[in-house]
Design an enzyme around this catalytic site. Structure first.
Site, PDB file in Angstrom:
ATOM      1  N   LYS A 193      50.743  33.342  46.054  1.00 35.10           N
ATOM      2  CA  LYS A 193      51.558  32.616  45.076  1.00 35.10           C
ATOM      3  C   LYS A 193      53.009  33.106  45.135  1.00 35.10           C
ATOM      4  O   LYS A 193      53.933  32.328  45.184  1.00 35.10           O
ATOM      5  CB  LYS A 193      50.966  32.801  43.680  1.00 35.10           C
ATOM      6  CG  LYS A 193      51.700  32.037  42.613  1.00 35.10           C
ATOM      7  CD  LYS A 193      51.026  32.144  41.270  1.00 35.10           C
ATOM      8  CE  LYS A 193      51.950  31.554  40.209  1.00 35.10           C
ATOM      9  NZ  LYS A 193      51.426  31.710  38.857  1.00 35.10           N
ATOM     10  N   GLU A 199      49.866  43.493  50.619  1.00 37.50           N
ATOM     11  CA  GLU A 199      48.713  43.313  51.516  1.00 37.50           C
ATOM     12  C   GLU A 199      48.891  42.084  52.391  1.00 37.50           C
ATOM     13  O   GLU A 199      48.671  42.119  53.614  1.00 37.50           O
ATOM     14  CB  GLU A 199      47.418  43.141  50.690  1.00 37.50           C
ATOM     15  CG  GLU A 199      46.969  44.372  49.932  1.00 37.50           C
ATOM     16  CD  GLU A 199      47.570  44.486  48.532  1.00 37.50           C
ATOM     17  OE1 GLU A 199      48.626  43.850  48.265  1.00 37.50           O
ATOM     18  OE2 GLU A 199      46.995  45.214  47.705  1.00 37.50           O
ATOM     19  N   GLY A 247      47.125  32.633  39.606  1.00 37.29           N
ATOM     20  CA  GLY A 247      46.445  32.929  40.870  1.00 37.29           C
ATOM     21  C   GLY A 247      44.929  32.826  40.756  1.00 37.29           C
ATOM     22  O   GLY A 247      44.265  32.210  41.585  1.00 37.29           O
ATOM     23  N   ARG A 248      44.357  33.409  39.699  1.00 39.40           N
ATOM     24  CA  ARG A 248      42.889  33.422  39.580  1.00 39.40           C
ATOM     25  C   ARG A 248      42.324  32.087  39.109  1.00 39.40           C
ATOM     26  O   ARG A 248      41.116  31.936  38.987  1.00 39.40           O
ATOM     27  CB  ARG A 248      42.461  34.569  38.661  1.00 39.40           C
ATOM     28  CG  ARG A 248      43.107  34.565  37.295  1.00 39.40           C
ATOM     29  CD  ARG A 248      42.884  35.891  36.575  1.00 39.40           C
ATOM     30  NE  ARG A 248      43.595  35.987  35.309  1.00 39.40           N
ATOM     31  CZ  ARG A 248      44.861  36.386  35.175  1.00 39.40           C
ATOM     32  NH1 ARG A 248      45.576  36.695  36.236  1.00 39.40           N
ATOM     33  NH2 ARG A 248      45.428  36.474  33.972  1.00 39.40           N
ATOM     34  N   GLU A 333      40.864  40.366  34.666  1.00 35.69           N
ATOM     35  CA  GLU A 333      42.328  40.276  34.748  1.00 35.69           C
ATOM     36  C   GLU A 333      42.855  39.407  33.599  1.00 35.69           C
ATOM     37  O   GLU A 333      43.950  39.616  33.104  1.00 35.69           O
ATOM     38  CB  GLU A 333      42.767  39.713  36.111  1.00 35.69           C
ATOM     39  CG  GLU A 333      44.201  40.080  36.470  1.00 35.69           C
ATOM     40  CD  GLU A 333      44.581  39.745  37.912  1.00 35.69           C
ATOM     41  OE1 GLU A 333      44.774  38.554  38.221  1.00 35.69           O
ATOM     42  OE2 GLU A 333      44.711  40.667  38.734  1.00 35.69           O
ATOM     43  N   HIS A 364      15.936  46.028  42.755  1.00 29.59           N
ATOM     44  CA  HIS A 364      15.488  47.227  43.469  1.00 29.59           C
ATOM     45  C   HIS A 364      16.592  48.278  43.538  1.00 29.59           C
ATOM     46  O   HIS A 364      16.477  49.232  44.299  1.00 29.59           O
ATOM     47  CB  HIS A 364      15.010  46.842  44.869  1.00 29.59           C
ATOM     48  CG  HIS A 364      13.894  45.834  44.821  1.00 29.59           C
ATOM     49  ND1 HIS A 364      12.567  46.209  44.704  1.00 29.59           N
ATOM     50  CD2 HIS A 364      13.912  44.483  44.806  1.00 29.59           C
ATOM     51  CE1 HIS A 364      11.815  45.110  44.664  1.00 29.59           C
ATOM     52  NE2 HIS A 364      12.608  44.055  44.716  1.00 29.59           N
ATOM     53  N   LYS A 473      51.298  49.138  41.601  1.00 26.37           N
ATOM     54  CA  LYS A 473      52.005  48.589  42.769  1.00 26.37           C
ATOM     55  C   LYS A 473      53.350  49.292  42.949  1.00 26.37           C
ATOM     56  O   LYS A 473      53.720  49.673  44.054  1.00 26.37           O
ATOM     57  CB  LYS A 473      52.277  47.088  42.576  1.00 26.37           C
ATOM     58  CG  LYS A 473      51.067  46.187  42.659  1.00 26.37           C
ATOM     59  CD  LYS A 473      51.542  44.729  42.615  1.00 26.37           C
ATOM     60  CE  LYS A 473      50.412  43.793  42.243  1.00 26.37           C
ATOM     61  NZ  LYS A 473      50.847  42.410  42.050  1.00 26.37           N
TER      62      LYS A 473
HETATM   63  O1  F6P Z   1      47.654  42.201  41.775  1.00 24.68           O
HETATM   64  C1  F6P Z   1      47.215  41.133  41.021  1.00 24.68           C
HETATM   65  C2  F6P Z   1      47.720  39.814  41.508  1.00 24.68           C
HETATM   66  O2  F6P Z   1      48.991  39.579  41.015  1.00 24.68           O
HETATM   67  C3  F6P Z   1      46.754  38.712  41.100  1.00 24.68           C
HETATM   68  O3  F6P Z   1      46.964  38.248  39.839  1.00 24.68           O
HETATM   69  C4  F6P Z   1      46.957  37.721  42.174  1.00 24.68           C
HETATM   70  O4  F6P Z   1      45.900  36.809  42.237  1.00 24.68           O
HETATM   71  C5  F6P Z   1      47.053  38.624  43.384  1.00 24.68           C
HETATM   72  O5  F6P Z   1      47.777  39.734  42.917  1.00 24.68           O
HETATM   73  C6  F6P Z   1      47.711  38.019  44.582  1.00 24.68           C
HETATM   74  O6  F6P Z   1      48.996  37.559  44.299  1.00 24.68           O
HETATM   75  P1  F6P Z   1      49.737  36.555  45.265  1.00 24.68           P
HETATM   76  O7  F6P Z   1      48.949  35.291  45.297  1.00 24.68           O
HETATM   77  O8  F6P Z   1      51.103  36.358  44.667  1.00 24.68           O
HETATM   78  O9  F6P Z   1      49.807  37.185  46.618  1.00 24.68           O
END
Ligand code: F6P
Length: 505
Positions: A193, A199, A247-248, A333, A364, A473
């Site tokens: 987003k 990452e 995002g979620r 979240e 199990h 972060k």
């Molecule tokens: O670290 C949490 C977060 O901001 C989430 O809310 C989001 O879904 C995820 O990181 C990834 O964010 P982006 O889509 O901006 O890479």
């Protein structure tokens, strides 16, 4: 809030009901099972094994009315500024249907439809290119929803595209994902987003280098210019999303591109249709029979009246094995907050720890603790009625286990031997999908989204921000130079660990 509603009223009902076994509630009220069974399209819910009686349930409903949940849903669909801390709407419902006449919601629906058409065209183009594998790069909301749905609905044999998901910043994840792939037959979608996520930027760079350029890179972002510039991706291969989609809550947007590649565009649209059908249920059904409202009130009962600090979701369908991981982000979240919309502290506990796994494996491993441990963990059991694999006996065994676990937890079994006795009184909600289809899965996910929103309204918190993830972060970014030996860390424990890392490296 009047004396008959609110946390104190709920707690007094819980005290009154303490010592009343779940099966006594059923014996007292022959209509209980029927009254607590609700259906919407292909989804059936049964709440009869929750521990509220009719009077406590009325108190819960009164809480829903006093929080004006019906009005809150209308405001959500109409694009009101429900995300007050970031000053924006949360219009994920407009990604999958038109349930509002508000201009902002209509515009959102039109934009979403247009982008979906662009996505369909990109899929059609990709089909003629010899690409067989897609790597979807993203994390959190840009990963968990697409990963769940693609895994749940894919055919046992991969279709035209095999879709792989890469989220973790750990290079081992990239190494293992790419080891089995041929760069000449692979394309990558970078989903973020913000396009500022560490990452995804690092893994995106790995993919671009591995693919030998940006020609087979695609991007999805609410910051399309940044995406295009950072990776030199042609504008026609960058699909937008918008700041009014969290995002979620975004798998219904172009974030679902990997889903459409994995299961086909038509079935992606079926997913949206199923969610939209559930949206209609939420808007049109009175609070008492509204499934999302009942699910949310059940959560509030278990958390605030009974004080349960954990909630489980157990899927009795292997294809839904990723549902708990997806729900952990959606629920925790969204609801992991300690202050209300105006910044004042909440008056009651908010989200419990959400966790779970796939039955029967979980039986199990950790089910021992659920049956005889000192903490009660309310559960959602999710199963599928129709079997789609060729092994009918296995399916009967699977369903018999689902039914048995819920029954054993609720009713228990007395024994003279304390080691062999089961206290019972452990609540669960039973959720049955007629079959696992795009429509039923879309409806199920929409149900959880709406339950989360309803819980946030009942608790007076914002379900759409996530400031809690920012501090870690920032600190991680600040520690990169320290790991390179360029700076010193301030914190003494971190300093000791950095010294240890440096000595062993
Ligand atoms: O670290 C949490 C977060 O901001 C989430 O809310 C989001 O879904 C995820 O990181 C990834 O964010 P982006 O889509 O901006 O890479």
């Amino acid at each position: 809030m009047s004396m008959t509603t609110g946390p104190d009223a709920l707690r007094s009902h819980a005290a009154r009901l303490r010592g009343t076994p779940l099966n006594a509630l059923l014996a007292q009220d022959p209509e209980r099972v029927r009254r607590h069974a609700l259906r919407s399209g292909p989804l059936y819910f049964n709440f009869a094994r929750q521990s509220y009686d009719a009077v406590a349930w009325d108190a819960l409903l009164a809480q829903a009315r006093s929080a004006d949940l019906a009005g809150a849903f209308r405001r959500l669909f109409d694009g009101a500024t429900v995300n007050v801390t970031e000053g924006r709407a949360a219009l994920h419902t407009a990604l999958r249907g038109q349930h509002s006449d508000a201009a902002i919601a209509r515009a959102a629906f039109a934009s979403a439809t247009e982008v979906r058409q662009r996505m369909a065209a990109l899929i059609a183009q990709l089909e003629g290119t010899g690409v067989t594998d897609i790597v979807s790069v993203g994390i959190g909301g840009s990963d968990l929803g697409p990963r769940l749905v693609a895994d749940a609905l894919r055919d046992p044999l991969p279709g035209r595209f095999r879709v792989h998901f890469l989220s973790n910043v750990d290079g081992a994840a990239a190494q293992r994902t790419l080891a089995l792939l041929d760069p000449a037959r692979t394309a990558a979608i970078l989903i973020s987003k913000t396009f500022g996520t560490q990452e995804t930027l690092l893994n995106g760079g790995i993919l671009r280098d591995w693919l030998g350029g940006s020609e087979r890179l695609y991007a999805v972002s609410a910051n399309p210019e940044r995406a295009a510039a950072a990776f030199d991706i042609a504008a026609e291969r960058v699909l937008p999303m918008w700041d009014w989609v969290g995002g979620r809550y975004s798998l219904w947007s172009a974030v679902g591109f990997p889903i459409a590649l994995a299961i086909g565009f038509d079935r992606f649209e079926g997913l949206l249709a199923g969610a939209s059908q559930f949206d209609a249920h939420v808007l049109d059904t009175p609070l008492a029979d509204n499934i999302a409202v009942r699910h949310a009130l059940t959560a509030v009962w278990n958390r605030n009246a009974l004080g349960h600090a954990a909630q489980g979701v157990m899927t009795y369908d292997q294809r839904l094995a990723l549902l708990p991981a997806y729900l952990q982000q959606l629920v925790m979240e969204s609801l992991g907050k300690s202050v209300k919309l105006d910044g004042s502290p909440v008056d009651v506990d908010t989200v419990p720890v959400w966790w779970g796994g796939a039955g029967t494996d979980v039986q199990h491993s950790f089910f021992q603790a659920l049956h005889q441990g000192t903490q009660i963990v309310p559960l959602d059991f999710v199963g599928t009625v129709r079997n789609d694999d060729p092994y009918a006996e296995n399916h009967l065994a699977l369903l018999s286990n689902l039914l048995a676990q819920s029954e054993a937890l609720a009713n228990g079994q007395a024994s003279d031997d304390p080691h062999r006795s089961y206290a019972g009184g452990r609540p669960s909600t039973l959720i049955l999908l007629d079959a696992l289809t795009p429509q039923s899965l879309g409806g199920l996910i929409a149900m959880y989204e709406h339950s989360v929103y309803a819980q946030s309204v009942l608790w007076g918190i914002n379900a759409f921000d996530q400031f809690g993830v920012e501090l870690g972060k920032q600190l991680a970014n600040g520690l990169l130079p320290a790991l390179r030996g360029e700076t010193e860390a301030k914190d003494p424990v971190t300093r000791a660990l950095l010294a240890e890392i440096a000595a062993r490296n």
